[in-house]
Design a protein around this motif. Structure first.
Motif, PDB file in Angstrom:
ATOM      1  N   ASN A  46       5.136   2.215   5.262  1.00  0.00           N
ATOM      2  CA  ASN A  46       5.217   2.515   3.693  1.00  0.00           C
ATOM      3  C   ASN A  46       5.519   4.015   3.329  1.00  0.00           C
ATOM      4  OD1 ASN A  46       5.476  -0.364   3.011  1.00  0.00           O
ATOM      5  ND2 ASN A  46       3.143  -0.385   2.855  1.00  0.00           N
ATOM      6  N   LYS A 104       4.107   6.682   4.831  1.00  0.00           N
ATOM      7  CA  LYS A 104       3.038   7.207   5.373  1.00  0.00           C
ATOM      8  C   LYS A 104       2.881   7.139   6.830  1.00  0.00           C
ATOM      9  CE  LYS A 104       1.224   8.663   1.092  1.00  0.00           C
ATOM     10  NZ  LYS A 104       1.115  10.341   0.686  1.00  0.00           N
ATOM     11  N   PRO A 108       0.588  -1.339  -0.096  1.00  0.00           N
ATOM     12  CA  PRO A 108       0.000  -0.092   0.008  1.00  0.00           C
ATOM     13  C   PRO A 108       0.839   1.456  -0.053  1.00  0.00           C
ATOM     14  CG  PRO A 108      -0.853  -1.680   1.479  1.00  0.00           C
ATOM     15  CD  PRO A 108       0.438  -1.916   1.030  1.00  0.00           C
ATOM     16  N   ASP A 109       0.651   2.162  -0.896  1.00  0.00           N
ATOM     17  CA  ASP A 109       1.280   3.661  -0.859  1.00  0.00           C
ATOM     18  C   ASP A 109       2.744   3.486  -1.718  1.00  0.00           C
ATOM     19  OD1 ASP A 109      -0.999   5.051   0.593  1.00  0.00           O
ATOM     20  OD2 ASP A 109      -0.239   4.183   2.184  1.00  0.00           O
ATOM     21  N   THR A 137      -2.337   1.726  11.039  1.00  0.00           N
ATOM     22  CA  THR A 137      -3.170   1.709  10.011  1.00  0.00           C
ATOM     23  C   THR A 137      -4.265   0.414  10.173  1.00  0.00           C
ATOM     24  OG1 THR A 137      -3.357   1.228   7.465  1.00  0.00           O
ATOM     25  CG2 THR A 137      -2.143  -0.282   8.649  1.00  0.00           C
ATOM     26  N   THR A 158       6.646   5.682   9.972  1.00  0.00           N
ATOM     27  CA  THR A 158       5.869   5.534   9.014  1.00  0.00           C
ATOM     28  C   THR A 158       5.818   3.981   8.571  1.00  0.00           C
ATOM     29  OG1 THR A 158       7.885   5.623   7.608  1.00  0.00           O
ATOM     30  CG2 THR A 158       6.687   7.738   7.782  1.00  0.00           C
ATOM     31  N   GLN A 187       8.397  13.237  -0.140  1.00  0.00           N
ATOM     32  CA  GLN A 187       7.382  12.427   0.390  1.00  0.00           C
ATOM     33  C   GLN A 187       6.511  13.270   1.138  1.00  0.00           C
ATOM     34  OE1 GLN A 187       7.760   8.997  -0.529  1.00  0.00           O
ATOM     35  NE2 GLN A 187       5.770   8.560   0.830  1.00  0.00           N
ATOM     36  N   SER A 225      10.352   7.560  -4.919  1.00  0.00           N
ATOM     37  CA  SER A 225       9.727   6.737  -3.771  1.00  0.00           C
ATOM     38  C   SER A 225      10.517   6.449  -2.590  1.00  0.00           C
ATOM     39  CB  SER A 225       8.739   5.487  -4.263  1.00  0.00           C
ATOM     40  OG  SER A 225       8.031   5.027  -3.127  1.00  0.00           O
ATOM     41  N   LYS A 259     -10.045   8.537   0.379  1.00  0.00           N
ATOM     42  CA  LYS A 259      -9.486   7.395  -0.677  1.00  0.00           C
ATOM     43  C   LYS A 259     -10.436   6.530  -0.485  1.00  0.00           C
ATOM     44  CE  LYS A 259      -5.619   7.222   1.567  1.00  0.00           C
ATOM     45  NZ  LYS A 259      -4.022   6.902   1.641  1.00  0.00           N
ATOM     46  N   ALA A 295      -2.825   8.947   7.095  1.00  0.00           N
ATOM     47  CA  ALA A 295      -2.417   9.126   5.646  1.00  0.00           C
ATOM     48  C   ALA A 295      -2.282   7.755   4.972  1.00  0.00           C
ATOM     49  CB  ALA A 295      -1.468  10.038   5.369  1.00  0.00           C
ATOM     50  N   ASN A 296      -1.978   6.751   5.697  1.00  0.00           N
ATOM     51  CA  ASN A 296      -1.482   5.641   4.944  1.00  0.00           C
ATOM     52  C   ASN A 296      -2.923   4.623   4.622  1.00  0.00           C
ATOM     53  OD1 ASN A 296      -2.286   4.677   7.469  1.00  0.00           O
ATOM     54  ND2 ASN A 296      -0.006   4.244   8.156  1.00  0.00           N
ATOM     55  N   THR A 297      -2.677   3.806   3.752  1.00  0.00           N
ATOM     56  CA  THR A 297      -3.784   3.212   2.947  1.00  0.00           C
ATOM     57  C   THR A 297      -4.270   1.834   3.683  1.00  0.00           C
ATOM     58  OG1 THR A 297      -3.321   4.179   0.877  1.00  0.00           O
ATOM     59  CG2 THR A 297      -4.666   2.274   0.729  1.00  0.00           C
TER      60      THR A 297
END
Ligand SMILES: [Cu+2]
Length: 490
Positions: free
Chosen positions: A233, A235, A61-62, A452, A231, A86, A102, A433, A239-241
């Motif tokens: 990934n 984020k 993810p991300d 997450t 973080t 980032q 990235s 999202k 904000a992370n997915t």
């Protein structure tokens, strides 16, 4: 090289008009989604993808997957070490170093037995070297600067090539220590030819990193021993997915840690088993149940579970300081106070640097010991009247009145340094999202740092999110900045 280049153009020409469509179909998400086509892996249907032995591709993810091309029987990848902007949370864009735009770098996926070539270009202002963490490869391909090869100078290139006869969760990273602390790592998953049993339906990668970035600075202090941005990934929560799975699916999560701290990663609502380490698959006899796994520095841990408990379940590092954002001593109380502490101006009140860089003589010592936020300006925290009626306003945030008791100001310890979490800081809209669709209103106010969700969804809600995701991807412009192109994973 000219042969390689020619080959690329031949391939591109061969695809002709279908080129764009092909590249689109084979984007990471779509490859993942091809396993979600109706009838492909519905339970009880014969001829489904589950009857084939090939494992599902991992989803990071991300973070994008790294495209590759075939050159003869060699899978060729291209990594570019470069500075990266980032966005860790909305509005907080920091200057990291990573790969191909990235940090962490894009995920590489291969199959056991593959012959792999990785072209590494250095677009950094200083030398770098690429280490393949845990790979059983010849010494001169190991990427140890000085001992196995000369460092790759700025503007330089090194071509790595090896055959991989391993399976598991590996990673690549710069072997310059300070560059590791700037973000230079990426996942390298080696799939078995046949999926392990029991077969997983979803396979995720999460890379854990940490940065020390003071409030008015954009560059991590790589010397620091304490960290205020944690973080998954690249984020921080919210904000992370989230990880989206169907109720009943078997799920693997591959956790990778490269930083200065170990992270106890905890999953709510389920028991998992640890099925792999940075050394590959573990024998089933060693799998014991748990819900928290300690992922040490430079380690990887694969966990697997059956998502048999519907709901939105937290997955997070359990170190309290790793569940926060932008931690610095004075900022939290500042948000709750009437004005500045006596005798201090705005900058010093918030612990911002006023002159010199983060490692300058005036700032270096205190920053080296800890965030300290200029420990010179550190003050003892006593109770101060809580500002009521006029909460701070930030654009896009849902700022409400704080939910505190009437006698809050007389309770020792209140307000806490990080009394910024909670409904006051919700930013649901800012992090909107498809994967967040249907979460409880205000959810984002309680997510920070390494946090997450694993969202275990009934079929209809799952389909709804996949539909939203497809729509969103359809709107994205094609990115054509990669020198290679994606081919179907045969
Ligand atoms: Cu942690």
């Amino acid at each position: 090289m000219s042969g390689t280049r020619r080959r690329f153009f031949q391939d591109a020409a061969m695809f002709g008009a279908g080129f764009f469509a092909s590249a689109k179909v084979l984007s990471a998400q779509e490859m993942q989604m091809s396993g979600d086509m109706p009838g492909m892996n519905m339970k009880g249907k014969k001829g489904s993808i589950h009857d084939h032995g090939s494992p599902v591709l991992v989803e990071t993810p991300d973070v994008p997957n790294l495209p590759w091309r075939m050159d003869g029987n060699v899978k060729e990848f291209h990594l570019i070490a470069e500075p990266v902007k980032q966005e860790i949370v909305p509005g907080r864009v920091v200057d990291l170093w990573g790969y191909n735009g990235s940090a962490p770098g894009p995920t590489i996926q291969v199959t056991r037995g593959d012959r792999v070539r990785i072209i590494v270009d250095n677009h950094l202002p200083e030398a770098t070297s690429m280490h393949w963490h845990g790979f059983d490869i010849p010494n001169d391909m190991d990427g140890s600067p000085g001992s196995s090869q000369d460092p790759i100078g700025p503007g330089g290139r090194f071509v790595y090539e090896f055959t991989l006869n391993q399976e598991g969760t590996y990673f690549y990273h710069s072997h310059m220590a300070m560059q590791e602390m700037m973000g230079m790592i990426g996942a390298f998953v080696m799939h078995p030819k046949e999926a392990y049993k029991p077969r997983v339906d979803k396979d995720f990668v999460i890379i854990m990193q940490e940065y020390a970035i003071l409030p008015n600075i954009k560059v991590p202090n790589s010397m620091n021993m304490e960290f205020n941005w944690l973080t998954f990934n690249g984020k921080s929560g919210p904000a992370n997915t989230p990880l989206i799975v169907r109720h009943g699916e078997r799920v693997r999560i591959r956790l990778i840690n490269l930083g200065m701290d170990h992270h106890p990663i905890h999953l709510h609502g389920h028991q998992f088993v640890i099925t792999g380490t940075e050394g590959g698959r573990q024998p089933e006899a060693t799998w014991g149940p748990g819900n928290t796994v300690l992922v040490g520095v430079a380690q990887a841990r694969d966990v697997e579970f059956v998502a048999n408990n519907p709901g939105d379940w937290m997955l997070h590092c359990h170190l309290p300081h790793h569940m926060m954002n932008q931690m610095s001593s004075m900022v939290g109380p500042m948000s709750r106070r009437n004005g500045m502490p006596a005798g201090l101006d705005m900058e010093r009140g918030m612990g911002m640097l006023r002159q010199g860089n983060a490692t300058s003589e005036e700032n270096g010592p205190s920053l080296g010991r800890g965030l300290g936020v200029g420990s010179t300006a550190e003050q003892t925290m006593s109770n101060t009247p809580l500002k009521t009626g006029n909460p701070m306003q930030h654009q896009g945030m849902q700022m409400g009145k704080p939910d505190v008791s009437k006698d809050a100001n007389s309770v020792p310890g209140f307000p806490q340094d990080a009394f910024m979490e909670g409904p006051m800081m919700a930013m649901d809209k800012m992090v909107d999202k498809p994967e967040n669709f249907g979460l409880r209103p205000g959810w984002s106010g309680f997510m920070a740092g390494m946090m997450t969700f694993v969202r275990v969804l009934p079929q209809d809600k799952y389909d709804q999110i996949m539909e939203l995701r497809k729509k969103k991807e359809g709107n994205k412009p094609m990115r054509m900045d990669m020198p290679g192109m994606e081919h179907k994973n045969e």
